[in-house]
Design an enzyme around this catalytic site. Structure first.
Site, mmCIF file in Angstrom:
data_model
loop_
_atom_site.group_PDB
_atom_site.id
_atom_site.type_symbol
_atom_site.label_atom_id
_atom_site.label_comp_id
_atom_site.label_asym_id
_atom_site.label_seq_id
_atom_site.Cartn_x
_atom_site.Cartn_y
_atom_site.Cartn_z
ATOM 1 C CE LYS A 53 -31.970 -0.475 8.224
ATOM 2 N NZ LYS A 53 -31.372 0.512 8.956
ATOM 3 C CD GLN A 97 -28.690 0.298 11.613
ATOM 4 O OE1 GLN A 97 -29.186 -0.010 10.513
ATOM 5 N NE2 GLN A 97 -29.915 0.633 12.509
ATOM 6 C CG ASP A 120 -30.687 6.419 6.564
ATOM 7 O OD1 ASP A 120 -31.830 5.723 6.316
ATOM 8 O OD2 ASP A 120 -30.014 5.897 7.428
#
Ligand code: NDP
Length: 295
Positions: A53, A97, A120
């Site tokens: 990422k 994460q 997200d």
């Protein structure tokens, strides 16, 4: 019918190119978009995901910041790190994460994410906006699947889409997006009776189960478009999707390979959400993931 293979890498490169243009535009205005990722512990898969990422963010000209906490960190430690990034004006996109170590309360962590940086799409605010068909930061994987369908010119409106899986990350938002694009949606899960029967009535099948090669080609309607979200690593080290590729490819019109299908789109839409969050914050408007086909 032999299916055409969806080239997720190529579409992902196209999306990253679009993101880069937006990043360049913001930098020309003196804004340096920044993605911050919080990693707790050293789970090898998570370490690789975070590295990928950050690398992808840097490649499109963003700043990437990684905040690493030890594997024995407590909920309060993670919340403190997230709050610091939440209040840091130079951070535009912020994600934690997952999975988190068992001692950390995942919900408490999500609840302290600022919605305008929630790339997200996990927070109540962003999930609620999606539910209400309002501009929202949409979870990256289902957003990427919508783009793949559009790129393959698979018509969604009026079609029957079957989503297998109902997770917060993939299945539920996927169903909402398809409904928003005027598909008729059936959502299946582990308690669904006659899964093959449901799959067999679908024009579009989205598999997000987490069980290797579970959906069989023989279940599919001839000509269905198949989007395989699943990523399962076998004992042989190979990645497999949730769909039995060879038998499905013999019946489908389009099929995504694993790897190289949906996977690359997830990172592309993470970048898209981050640049969108950066732009929206400066323009003082709610961020909105660009999704093709929404009404
Ligand atoms: P979850 O484990 O959170 O959800 C799995 C879903 O599949 C659940 O809703 C579950 O039903 C359903 N399910 C499980 N077994 C069956 C069954 N036998 N029949 C029908 N439905 C079943 O997984 P995620 O949604 O997070 O991920 C799904 C897959 O996608 C995984 O392989 C994951 O690695 C992959 N993934 C890939 C991404 C990418 O970038 N390509 C991104 C995110 C995930 P129930 O709710 O009843 O338990």
């Amino acid at each position: 019918m032999a299916a055409r293979v969806v080239d997720g890498k190529a579409v992902s490169a196209k999306v990253r190119g679009e993101v880069k243009v937006r990043v360049d535009g913001l930098r020309a205005r003196g804004v340096q978009p920044c993605l911050a990722v919080v990693l707790v512990g050293e789970d090898p898969a998570s370490v690789v995901y975070v590295r990928n990422k950050s690398k992808a963010a840097q490649e499109v000209g963003m700043e990437a910041r990684e905040v690493k906490l030890p594997k024995d960190a407590h909920t309060a430690d993670v919340v403190k790190a997230v709050r610091a990034l939440a209040h840091d004006d130079s951070v535009d996109g912020l994600l934690v994460q997952f999975p988190l170590p068992a001692q950390v309360d995942q919900r408490a962590v999500v609840d302290c994410l600022p919605p305008e940086k929630d790339v997200d799409g996990f927070t109540f605010v962003q999930a609620g906006r999606l539910l209400r068909s309002e501009p929202a930061l949409v979870p990256c994987t289902p957003a990427g699947v919508m783009r793949l369908l559009a790129e393959c010119d698979v018509k969604v409106a009026g079609k029957h889409a079957v989503v297998v899986g109902r997770s917060l990350l993939v299945g539920k938002p996927m169903g909402l997006l398809l409904m928003g694009a005027n598909a008729t949606v059936t959502t299946c899960h582990s308690r669904t009776a006659d899964l093959p029967g449901h799959v067999g009535r679908a024009d579009i099948v989205i598999a997000a189960i987490g069980k290797p090669e579970f959906i069989q080609g023989a279940w599919l309607r001839e000509g269905a478009a198949v989007m395989d979200v699943g990523i399962n690593r076998g004992d042989d080290g190979k990645l497999r999707g949730d769909v039995h590729y060879a038998s499905a490819a013999a019946r489908a019109s389009w099929i995504t390979p694993v790897p190289g299908g949906v996977g690359p789109m997830t990172i592309a839409y993470l970048l898209q959400n981050t640049v969108e969050a950066a732009a929206a914050r400066r323009d003082k408007r709610p961020p909105s993931t660009p999704i093709p086909g929404l009404r």
